[in-house]
Design an enzyme around this catalytic site. Sequence first.
Site, short mmCIF file in Angstrom:
data_model
loop_
_atom_site.label_atom_id
_atom_site.label_comp_id
_atom_site.label_asym_id
_atom_site.label_seq_id
_atom_site.Cartn_x
_atom_site.Cartn_y
_atom_site.Cartn_z
N TYR A 142 1.12 -1.41 -0.44
CA TYR A 142 -0.30 -0.11 0.12
C TYR A 142 1.08 1.25 0.10
O TYR A 142 0.80 2.17 -0.26
CB TYR A 142 -1.20 0.41 1.09
N LYS A 191 3.23 -16.12 2.07
CA LYS A 191 3.13 -16.04 0.92
C LYS A 191 5.01 -16.22 0.44
O LYS A 191 5.22 -16.43 -0.23
CB LYS A 191 2.90 -15.38 0.16
N ASP A 223 -2.85 -18.34 1.42
CA ASP A 223 -3.82 -18.88 0.74
C ASP A 223 -4.27 -20.26 1.72
O ASP A 223 -5.92 -19.99 2.35
CB ASP A 223 -3.53 -19.78 -0.69
N ASP A 247 -5.63 -6.82 6.05
CA ASP A 247 -6.78 -5.92 5.30
C ASP A 247 -7.18 -7.18 4.99
O ASP A 247 -8.85 -7.22 5.23
CB ASP A 247 -5.71 -5.58 4.39
N ASP A 251 -11.38 -9.20 6.84
CA ASP A 251 -13.09 -8.82 6.60
C ASP A 251 -13.18 -9.95 6.36
O ASP A 251 -14.98 -10.46 6.86
CB ASP A 251 -12.75 -8.47 4.89
#
Length: 357
Positions: A142, A191, A223, A247, A251
Amino acid sequence: MNFNVVLLPGDGVGPEIIDAAVAVLNAVERKFGHNFHMRALPVGGSAIDSTGVPLPKDTLEACKAANAVLLGAVGGPKWESVSAHLRPEKGLLALRSGMGLFANLRPVSLYSELVNASPLKSDIAKKGVDIMIVRELIGGIYFGERGFRDGVMGQEAYDTEVYSINEIERIAKIAFEIASSRNKRVTSVDKANVLDTSKLWRATVERIAKSYPDVKLEHMLVDNCAMQLVKDPSQFDVLLTSNLFGDILSDEAAAITGSIGMLPSSSLGAGNIGLYEPIHGSAPDIAGKDEANPIGTILAAAMMLGTSLKLVDEAVAVENAVKRTLAKGLRTKDIAGGKKHVSCSRMAEEIALAILN
Ligand code: NAD
């Protein structure tokens, strides 16, 4: 005691949920004899409208000088066409970065009263969910270099993920400290089978773990973590993640608790000042309808009381008031499962009353 709290209502449902949190904080003032000087300032789209920029200098300065900051949410369709550096969300990123808030803490718990509102199968939901997501907040993709350019296949866009050892170390230490006072397990999500930033992340977290021999560390690919969160969230204690992965995973974790409207978060840096906010966005689809669930924001206010203002009994009083109000059967629309529900403001009034009684 006296405290200065900056309120940043922002956009969409932001002003409604901040009004709800203020009603609850007023009840805390009355019950415990404190004085919260609360001052509302512009940020996000509303700041663009009133000042031309998403984070006015005065807002940032006031936030840095306050004891704590309570934010609603920013953004909405009205500002989608403004140029990228002026988007409402840029105001929030600049605020987090300007205040040096590198650690975002997102407690995820499933209230027993809301097991039926969770999309999890009941046998999984009944095992309980009590996770602390520790998300790095001012680094990673970001904040990396980005842009558009001409590539071999025509125009292309790029975003860059960069993490330094220092950035990983400081967020990892927070995760291990928190795990030490909880169930002593850290799951570090990355990852590392593909990304170099993740390889550095993993090696650095392993090194920090050596200073916390009581805490068990495991690594999980993002994942797999996304899958495990719906298969068996009870396996997690502290989840340590980068900005982007945190992030997305938070959620997902929010959804399993019944609604994104339920979850609070705190953003902390090296000092005592924190930024407290619900994890959801400005929910433009329900803005102005007095329909939003204010509990995420009210629980964010409780985190603010306990962490930045060091008012631990007051924080517990707010959390208990939320539990008692849910136990009474009051539900906002998002957690009512199509049954009778109350408005955002009524939910706040009931929680405030539960604090006073
Ligand atoms: P959102 O979180 O605003 O909404 C997603 C869905 O959840 C919507 O259906 C919404 O009605 C519902 N929802 C959200 N909060 C709720 C609440 N308190 N009670 C009941 N239902 C609730 O996400 P989005 O629609 O993707 O984004 C809308 C805007 O918010 C965008 O401009 C986005 O950039 C911005 N955003 C801001 C923040 C922030 O301020 N921290 C975070 C995420 C998104």
